[in-house]
Design a protein around this motif. Structure first.
Motif, mmCIF file in Angstrom:
data_model
loop_
_atom_site.group_PDB
_atom_site.id
_atom_site.type_symbol
_atom_site.label_atom_id
_atom_site.label_comp_id
_atom_site.label_asym_id
_atom_site.label_seq_id
_atom_site.Cartn_x
_atom_site.Cartn_y
_atom_site.Cartn_z
ATOM 1 N N GLY A 94 0.831 -1.199 0.000
ATOM 2 C CA GLY A 94 0.000 0.000 0.000
ATOM 3 C C GLY A 94 0.866 1.250 0.000
ATOM 4 N N LYS A 95 0.590 2.161 -0.890
ATOM 5 C CA LYS A 95 1.465 3.334 -1.046
ATOM 6 C C LYS A 95 1.299 4.372 0.059
ATOM 7 C CE LYS A 95 2.298 2.867 -5.934
ATOM 8 N NZ LYS A 95 3.403 1.987 -5.770
ATOM 9 N N THR A 96 0.121 4.439 0.661
ATOM 10 C CA THR A 96 -0.103 5.424 1.722
ATOM 11 C C THR A 96 -0.614 4.725 2.976
ATOM 12 O OG1 THR A 96 -2.430 5.834 1.170
ATOM 13 C CG2 THR A 96 -0.765 7.156 -0.024
ATOM 14 N N PRO A 97 -0.466 5.364 4.135
ATOM 15 C CA PRO A 97 -1.020 4.775 5.358
ATOM 16 C C PRO A 97 -2.527 4.524 5.260
ATOM 17 C CG PRO A 97 0.552 6.479 5.934
ATOM 18 C CD PRO A 97 0.359 6.546 4.438
ATOM 19 N N ALA A 98 -3.251 5.399 4.577
ATOM 20 C CA ALA A 98 -4.704 5.212 4.443
ATOM 21 C C ALA A 98 -5.028 3.962 3.620
ATOM 22 C CB ALA A 98 -5.334 6.446 3.807
ATOM 23 N N ILE A 99 -4.295 3.751 2.545
ATOM 24 C CA ILE A 99 -4.506 2.545 1.729
ATOM 25 C C ILE A 99 -4.166 1.307 2.539
ATOM 26 C CG2 ILE A 99 -3.628 1.254 -0.271
ATOM 27 C CD1 ILE A 99 -3.379 3.989 -1.704
ATOM 28 N N ARG A 100 -3.044 1.357 3.275
ATOM 29 C CA ARG A 100 -2.649 0.211 4.095
ATOM 30 C C ARG A 100 -3.685 -0.069 5.182
ATOM 31 N NH1 ARG A 100 2.372 2.819 3.365
ATOM 32 N NH2 ARG A 100 2.417 3.560 5.524
ATOM 33 N N ALA A 101 -4.232 0.981 5.796
ATOM 34 C CA ALA A 101 -5.248 0.797 6.843
ATOM 35 C C ALA A 101 -6.518 0.180 6.255
ATOM 36 C CB ALA A 101 -5.559 2.132 7.514
ATOM 37 N N GLY A 102 -6.949 0.666 5.104
ATOM 38 C CA GLY A 102 -8.138 0.109 4.457
ATOM 39 C C GLY A 102 -7.950 -1.350 4.088
#
Length: 128
Positions: A94-102
């Motif tokens: 995941g490129k961003t923390p938000a993508i990784r969290a989702g």
């Protein structure tokens, strides 16, 4: 071999819960961008846990003579692949923390589906 069924089943379940617990910890570290995620033991331990999980799962399938796979086990196996793909997005791709969290939340939801399939022995999981 069937006399070892309950031991293998409980080892499989323990490995599944250990896999989920350590995944959640690693996903948290990934989202918060903690350097511990790069530690050697953090990279190796999931492979050990997941190898045990897969080994005990295959042993259970052999013990119970599940071939061809029943629909519920096929659904569980397919969901496992989805869980793994989401897990890689949550931990490292995941490129961003938000993508990784989702991706982490989605992976946990898929894991919960897998638990329901295993417990109820139907692809309907918790809906049965």
């Amino acid at each position: 071999m069937i006399e070892h069924y309950f031991a293998v089943k409980h080892l499989h379940m323990a490995a599944a819960y250990a896999s989920l617990a350590f995944f959640i910890v690693r996903a948290y570290w990934s989202v918060t961008e903690r350097p511990i995620l790069k530690a050697r033991w953090v990279k190796i331990l999931p492979h050990i846990i997941d190898t045990a999980l897969l080994t005990f799962g295959v042993l259970l399938a052999i013990m119970l003579n599940f071939w061809p796979l029943p629909p519920w086990l096929s659904a569980k196996t397919t969901a496992l692949i989805v869980y793994i793909l989401l897990g890689t997005m949550a931990i490292k791709r995941g490129k961003t923390p938000a993508i990784r969290a989702g991706a982490a939340v989605a992976a946990v939801l898929v894991f919960i589906y897998i638990l329901g399939v295993a417990m109820h022995r139907t692809p309907l999981s918790w809906l049965s």
